[in-house]
Design an enzyme around this catalytic site. Structure first.
Site, PDB file in Angstrom:
ATOM      1  N   ASP A   1       0.845  -1.179  -0.054  1.00  0.00           N
ATOM      2  CA  ASP A   1      -0.034  -0.152   0.140  1.00  0.00           C
ATOM      3  C   ASP A   1       0.879   1.219   0.115  1.00  0.00           C
ATOM      4  OD1 ASP A   1      -2.147   1.871   0.171  1.00  0.00           O
ATOM      5  OD2 ASP A   1      -2.699   1.581   2.293  1.00  0.00           O
TER       6      ASP A   1
ATOM      7  N   ASP B   1      -1.605   4.897  -5.725  1.00  0.00           N
ATOM      8  CA  ASP B   1      -1.825   4.286  -4.520  1.00  0.00           C
ATOM      9  C   ASP B   1      -2.033   2.893  -4.899  1.00  0.00           C
ATOM     10  OD1 ASP B   1      -2.803   3.188  -2.405  1.00  0.00           O
ATOM     11  OD2 ASP B   1      -4.948   4.522  -2.237  1.00  0.00           O
TER      12      ASP B   1
END
Length: 555
Positions: free
Chosen positions: A91, A331
């Site tokens: 992440d 992201d």
């Protein structure tokens, strides 16, 4: 007539001249070329040709590890925390590392098959924290006490790494993907864990001085490595594989400290990371660097958005902040492309006739369209256009149906707000179409060596044809598209020379009381690199000549 010169004196003169030549400054490859946008292909050859050099008791090198993938929704990497090995969701949109423990009793934890960290083994180092993810529609959370242990990634072990031992979470990565938690690769400024540890250690200090200067001890894992100068470059690179629709594409890989093999700096378009002032919701600068503005997340300015070659109108939704900059976070923790509601509706209405006809009366209408019709969503970054492969835009609508698909990888998100100035979130579909490099720069003094993100498109020129071939193949396979699963625990780790290294000695860039001593990471690397050069064969012969000069010889 010239006077005769004794042979011994002649040898002495020659050796001194030779020695002076060798003593002249020798060109040393600049480890900061990435920061200035220069070609680093010579550096890539150096990784293979020159042994890793010891520095401050540790090793400076690069590491790479393959990634797991299940249905192109969650990408994961294997980590070992203490004695527990599990897969963790990769992440770049968050900064903290957390793992579920055997004390977690939520439905997500009970039904997960991931290895859990023993709650009894937690070496507590801070209070319990609450970490929140997603937006107002898809928000999830995880909570638990802060502990520390040795964390191993791709053969690299880092001692005393802070993490949260989660005993409560509703995160789908635990339940659906059977991962042990989340591995955040973001900046220290957004780390909930680092803030809590610093507050506990220094009794809630009134300044951010301790927060900034102890990043080397308390920060996120990759930030610690970047600030410790253990890496060839303070950076990492991510490429994601495609495991659905048309299996293949990029190799799923996390490369730490360098570019992946076969790719160099000249291939990338570099864009500065957006930095947040305190008024924007960013980090208050420390007293020893009061003029600094720090990055909050991996976020860059967006030039424009295009659909099938046509530039789309900018969003008229401003949110609670007013800014002339339209930005996007990059992201991997987001499995979709998220953007402003009005622009997203324009995209979906263009590709789907049924959506355009029904959206005004049915907000839940599905934007279906023919699977074999390619659509290319693209983003302007750094003056260039980076498309999303049409194979990463399309989503099969049902099993046994390769005729009707839908635009399920593009959804709307929250408008910009304080602490979240971005309008777009470019998630996994974007990563499957691009290799993305994340450069930390100088985490203590970002104005000295600013952070940036590099983009390299891997979309082939015949992507439309490849989509249509994949659809035809699926139709001949009973309407089912190809799909595989990659197990992150079965992937291979690669390093520059060996798979076992000593835990790095983590130190800060500069003294908090001496801001003038701040240097960019490449300057510090150059000094260390020069000091470790081995004697050359020319230097050996220079010494030998000097020795021979003093041996009595007769003419």
């Amino acid at each position: 007539m010239l006077p005769s010169i004794p042979l011994s004196l002649l040898f002495l003169i020659i050796s001194l001249c030779f020695g002076l030549v060798l003593a002249l400054p020798q060109p040393v490859e600049d480890e900061g070329r990435i920061a200035r946008g220069e070609d680093v292909r010579q550096r890539q050859r150096r990784w293979a040709d020159i042994p890793i050099r010891r520095r401050r008791g540790g090793l400076r090198k690069r590491w790479a590890v393959g990634l797991g993938d299940d249905q192109d929704l969650f990408y994961s990497v294997a980590l070992q925390i203490g004695k527990t090995t599990s897969a963790f969701n990769l992440d770049t949109g968050s900064s903290d590392l957390w793992t579920i423990t055997d004390a977690c009793t939520t439905v997500q934890c009970k039904n997960s098959t991931a290895n859990r960290y023993p709650n009894s083994s937690l070496q507590l180092s801070g209070p319990s924290v609450l970490m929140q993810y997603g937006d107002s529609v898809t928000g999830t959370n995880a909570s638990g006490p802060i502990a520390h242990d040795t964390v191993t990634l791709a053969g690299l072990s880092v001692a005393s790494q802070q993490f949260a031992g989660v005993n409560k979470t509703n995160s789908p990565v635990v339940l659906n993907e059977n991962t042990g938690g989340i591995f955040g690769l973001g900046f220290p400024s957004e780390s909930v864990i680092q803030a809590a540890v610093v507050n506990a250690q220094f009794k809630s200090p009134s300044t951010t001085d301790h927060f900034v200067t102890t990043t080397g001890q308390n920060g996120p894992l990759l930030s610690r490595l970047a600030i410790s100068k253990q890496l060839d470059q303070p950076m990492f690179t991510i490429s994601l594989q495609r495991d659905t629709v048309d299996v293949g594409g990029n190799t799923g890989l996390l490369s730490v400290g360098a570019f992946p093999n076969g790719v160099d700096n000249s291939s990338f378009t570099w864009v500065p990371v957006r930095r947040y002032t305190p008024a924007d919701g960013g980090l208050t600068p420390p007293t020893f660097a009061s003029k600094e503005v720090y990055p909050l997340r991996w976020e860059v300015a967006l030039d424009a958005v295009y659909l099938d070659g046509k530039k789309l109108n900018a969003s008229t939704i401003n949110g609670s902040v007013s800014s002339t900059i339209v930005s996007a976070i990059i992201d991997t923790g987001n499995s979709l492309i998220r953007g402003p509601k009005d622009v997203v509706q324009s995209i979906l209405s263009t590709v789907s006739t049924s959506y355009a006809q029904s959206i005004s009366t049915n907000p839940n209408v599905i934007p279906t369209y023919p699977c074999a019709t390619p659509h290319t969503l693209a983003f302007g970054l750094g003056g260039k256009i980076f498309p999303v492969d049409p194979r990463d835009f399309v989503v099969p609508s049902a099993k046994n149906d390769a005729t009707t698909c839908y635009a399920g990888n593009v959804v709307s998100t929250d408008p910009p707000s304080v602490g979240a100035l971005f309008s777009w979130s470019l998630g996994d579909p974007f990563f499957k179409s691009n290799i993305v490099a994340f450069y930390y720069g100088n985490l203590t003094n970002p104005s000295v060596d600013p952070p940036r993100i590099g983009f390299y498109s891997t979309v082939p020129s015949n992507a439309n044809d490849l989509l249509q071939a994949a659809v035809a193949s699926a139709q001949s396979n009973g309407g089912n598209f190809a799909s595989i699963t990659d197990d992150p625990l079965a992937t291979t780790a690669y390093t520059g020379s060996s798979t076992t290294v000593a835990s790095p000695q983590i130190t800060g860039h500069t003294s908090p009381h001496d801001p003038s001593g701040a240097q960019s990471s490449q300057h510090q690397c150059n000094s260390a690199f020069s000091s470790t050069r081995l004697p050359s064969i020319q230097a050996f012969w220079s010494i030998m000549l000097l020795f021979l000069a003093f041996i009595p010889l007769s003419l």
